[in-house]
Design a protein around this motif. Structure first.
Motif, PDB file in Angstrom:
ATOM      1  N   ILE A 271      38.009 -17.243  -8.355  1.00 16.13           N
ATOM      2  CA  ILE A 271      38.760 -17.605  -9.565  1.00 16.13           C
ATOM      3  C   ILE A 271      40.111 -16.921  -9.477  1.00 16.13           C
ATOM      4  O   ILE A 271      40.197 -15.699  -9.298  1.00 16.13           O
ATOM      5  CB  ILE A 271      38.017 -17.188 -10.845  1.00 16.13           C
ATOM      6  CG1 ILE A 271      36.670 -17.907 -10.937  1.00 16.13           C
ATOM      7  CG2 ILE A 271      38.866 -17.498 -12.083  1.00 16.13           C
ATOM      8  CD1 ILE A 271      35.824 -17.497 -12.137  1.00 16.13           C
ATOM      9  N   TYR A 295      29.642 -18.723  -9.571  1.00 12.71           N
ATOM     10  CA  TYR A 295      30.772 -18.822 -10.488  1.00 12.71           C
ATOM     11  C   TYR A 295      30.432 -18.286 -11.881  1.00 12.71           C
ATOM     12  O   TYR A 295      31.332 -17.859 -12.614  1.00 12.71           O
ATOM     13  CB  TYR A 295      31.266 -20.264 -10.591  1.00 12.71           C
ATOM     14  CG  TYR A 295      32.272 -20.618  -9.511  1.00 12.71           C
ATOM     15  CD1 TYR A 295      33.556 -20.082  -9.538  1.00 12.71           C
ATOM     16  CD2 TYR A 295      31.934 -21.474  -8.468  1.00 12.71           C
ATOM     17  CE1 TYR A 295      34.478 -20.392  -8.551  1.00 12.71           C
ATOM     18  CE2 TYR A 295      32.851 -21.797  -7.478  1.00 12.71           C
ATOM     19  CZ  TYR A 295      34.121 -21.249  -7.527  1.00 12.71           C
ATOM     20  OH  TYR A 295      35.040 -21.557  -6.543  1.00 12.71           O
ATOM     21  N   ALA A 299      32.953 -15.729 -13.473  1.00  7.74           N
ATOM     22  CA  ALA A 299      33.552 -15.992 -14.785  1.00  7.74           C
ATOM     23  C   ALA A 299      33.307 -14.827 -15.734  1.00  7.74           C
ATOM     24  O   ALA A 299      34.176 -14.457 -16.532  1.00  7.74           O
ATOM     25  CB  ALA A 299      32.996 -17.284 -15.363  1.00  7.74           C
ATOM     26  N   ILE A 320      36.461 -20.774 -18.715  1.00 11.51           N
ATOM     27  CA  ILE A 320      35.982 -19.557 -18.061  1.00 11.51           C
ATOM     28  C   ILE A 320      34.940 -18.874 -18.942  1.00 11.51           C
ATOM     29  O   ILE A 320      33.879 -18.437 -18.460  1.00 11.51           O
ATOM     30  CB  ILE A 320      37.153 -18.604 -17.765  1.00 11.51           C
ATOM     31  CG1 ILE A 320      38.077 -19.218 -16.707  1.00 11.51           C
ATOM     32  CG2 ILE A 320      36.646 -17.240 -17.295  1.00 11.51           C
ATOM     33  CD1 ILE A 320      39.390 -18.476 -16.520  1.00 11.51           C
ATOM     34  N   GLY A 329      29.461 -25.342 -16.458  1.00  9.06           N
ATOM     35  CA  GLY A 329      29.559 -24.979 -15.059  1.00  9.06           C
ATOM     36  C   GLY A 329      28.249 -25.124 -14.301  1.00  9.06           C
ATOM     37  O   GLY A 329      27.315 -25.760 -14.795  1.00  9.06           O
ATOM     38  N   ASN A 335      37.310 -28.278 -10.877  1.00 11.21           N
ATOM     39  CA  ASN A 335      37.192 -27.624 -12.183  1.00 11.21           C
ATOM     40  C   ASN A 335      37.943 -26.295 -12.201  1.00 11.21           C
ATOM     41  O   ASN A 335      38.649 -25.971 -13.165  1.00 11.21           O
ATOM     42  CB  ASN A 335      35.732 -27.361 -12.534  1.00 11.21           C
ATOM     43  CG  ASN A 335      34.904 -28.615 -12.656  1.00 11.21           C
ATOM     44  OD1 ASN A 335      33.784 -28.680 -12.153  1.00 11.21           O
ATOM     45  ND2 ASN A 335      35.429 -29.636 -13.323  1.00 11.21           N
ATOM     46  N   TRP A 336      37.793 -25.533 -11.121  1.00  6.13           N
ATOM     47  CA  TRP A 336      38.399 -24.205 -11.107  1.00  6.13           C
ATOM     48  C   TRP A 336      39.894 -24.240 -10.841  1.00  6.13           C
ATOM     49  O   TRP A 336      40.633 -23.381 -11.312  1.00  6.13           O
ATOM     50  CB  TRP A 336      37.660 -23.301 -10.130  1.00  6.13           C
ATOM     51  CG  TRP A 336      36.330 -22.936 -10.725  1.00  6.13           C
ATOM     52  CD1 TRP A 336      35.102 -23.419 -10.382  1.00  6.13           C
ATOM     53  CD2 TRP A 336      36.121 -22.089 -11.868  1.00  6.13           C
ATOM     54  NE1 TRP A 336      34.140 -22.908 -11.211  1.00  6.13           N
ATOM     55  CE2 TRP A 336      34.729 -22.088 -12.137  1.00  6.13           C
ATOM     56  CE3 TRP A 336      36.958 -21.332 -12.670  1.00  6.13           C
ATOM     57  CZ2 TRP A 336      34.181 -21.359 -13.186  1.00  6.13           C
ATOM     58  CZ3 TRP A 336      36.412 -20.603 -13.716  1.00  6.13           C
ATOM     59  CH2 TRP A 336      35.040 -20.621 -13.962  1.00  6.13           C
TER      60      TRP A 336
END
Length: 358
Positions: A271, A295, A299, A320, A329, A335-336
């Motif tokens: 991220i 993730y 996050a 996030i 997610g 998406n990120w």
């Protein structure tokens, strides 16, 4: 279109993540952002050694996507499209894109540079005849030692005067380890630009974001200095440039598009999060081996970090937060990229809106 130092000119690679990041911005922020839209290169089929798409397929639905994601005005650049590409109709890709945007009452300002041929520049001239928006000239490192000749040739090619043109000084990647040296160089470069005070707008663009994140170890939180932001602030606060440039950057990516073979590239979950004077990199392990579920933990690391802006700061920050709570997610690369870019654009636009207030 005259810009102020509170305007922001990010370079946006026209892929789904960046498109959706623009679309999700608040209306107020959109008013202060004029993006440079770069059409990415056509994806390569590494197995068959051919392009995956024709140029028609690559640009399909451009007009509708632009209208949905961005109707505030923008620059357009076909830097990564081969000069010999033509649509099935024989039309130049730039002419096609400009027509698609124009037909939706969303005209674009074309960018030219020293590597473009006469066919490209003919389309720039034609666009100004119809749209009366002028054009932009982008100068890069290879032009810096012959500025007068390069600029005069381009002005002649597009048949415009400097006051009808936005000049984009794109210095590309600025190594965070050499900020002071680069600062002196960029200031000297700007002060030596021909017709310096005649350009419609002067825009300075670059980034400290590297080509890859190999410098950040797995399962760590790393930092990369936002050298482009630090350089611009030094120039503005020190008043060392004869003319103040508008700020531009490359978001949370390097200027060079990623073109690796996905069959052999081992990407790690990460991220990318913009904070004051730095990018914070929350890095996990290789996704092919350890999966995307990591993730959720990454996050949560962002949300727990002291420089997290809060879930109400941007749509990217809300995403996030929701992933950290396992309400959404784990997400994928698109998406990120959307979340990180949306946060970045919001963060920079907010910085510019307040930086020089009394």
């Amino acid at each position: 279109m005259t810009l102020s130092r509170k305007h922001y000119v990010p370079v946006i690679k026209w892929k789904q993540g960046e498109q959706k990041a623009l679309e999700a911005l608040s209306p107020a922020l959109k008013e202060s952002i004029i993006p440079v839209i770069e059409i990415p290169p056509i994806d390569w089929d590494f197995e068959n050694e051919v392009p995956k798409k024709t140029i028609d397929e690559h640009l399909q639905n451009f007009g509708d996507t632009l209208l949905r994601c961005w109707s505030q005005g923008a620059f357009i650049d076909l830097l990564y499209i081969d000069a010999n590409e033509r649509m099935m109709t024989g039309q130049h890709p730039l002419a096609y894109i400009l027509r698609e945007a124009r037909s939706r009452k969303n005209p674009l300002i074309p960018i030219t540079c020293s590597i473009y041929d006469s066919h490209y520049n003919t389309e720039v001239v034609s666009a100004n005849v119809v749209d009366e928006l002028g054009a932009a000239i982008r100068i890069t490192e290879k032009d810096f030692d012959s500025l007068q000749l390069t600029i005069d040739n381009l002005l002649e090619a597009i048949q415009l005067n400097p006051d009808q043109v936005d000049l984009i000084v794109d210095y590309g990647y600025a190594d965070p380890n050499h900020i002071i040296r680069t600062s002196f160089f960029i200031t000297g470069l700007i002060n030596s630009i021909p017709y310096l005070n005649k350009w419609r707008n002067l825009i300075l663009c670059g980034t400290g974001f590297p080509k890859d994140l190999s410098g950040v170890r797995a399962d760590t939180i790393g930092q990369i200095e936002r050298s482009e932001w630090i350089l611009w602030k030094r120039m503005m606060q020190g008043k060392t440039a004869i003319r103040e440039p508008i700020f531009g950057d490359y978001g949370i990516s390097n200027p060079v598009p990623f073109e690796g073979d996905p069959r052999v590239i081992n990407m790690s979950a990460n991220i990318r999060y913009t904070a004051e004077d730095k990018y914070i990199i929350f890095k996990g392990k290789i996704t092919k081996r350890f999966g995307a579920s990591q993730y959720h933990d990454l996050a949560d690391q962002v949300v727990q970090h002291p420089e997290y802006s809060g879930r109400n700061f941007s749509e990217g920050d809300l995403y996030i937060y929701e992933v950290s709570q396992s309400n959404d997610g784990p997400g994928n690369a698109t998406n990120w990229r959307k979340a990180g870019t949306n946060h970045h654009l919001t963060y920079v636009a907010s910085e510019l809106s307040t930086l020089f207030l009394p």
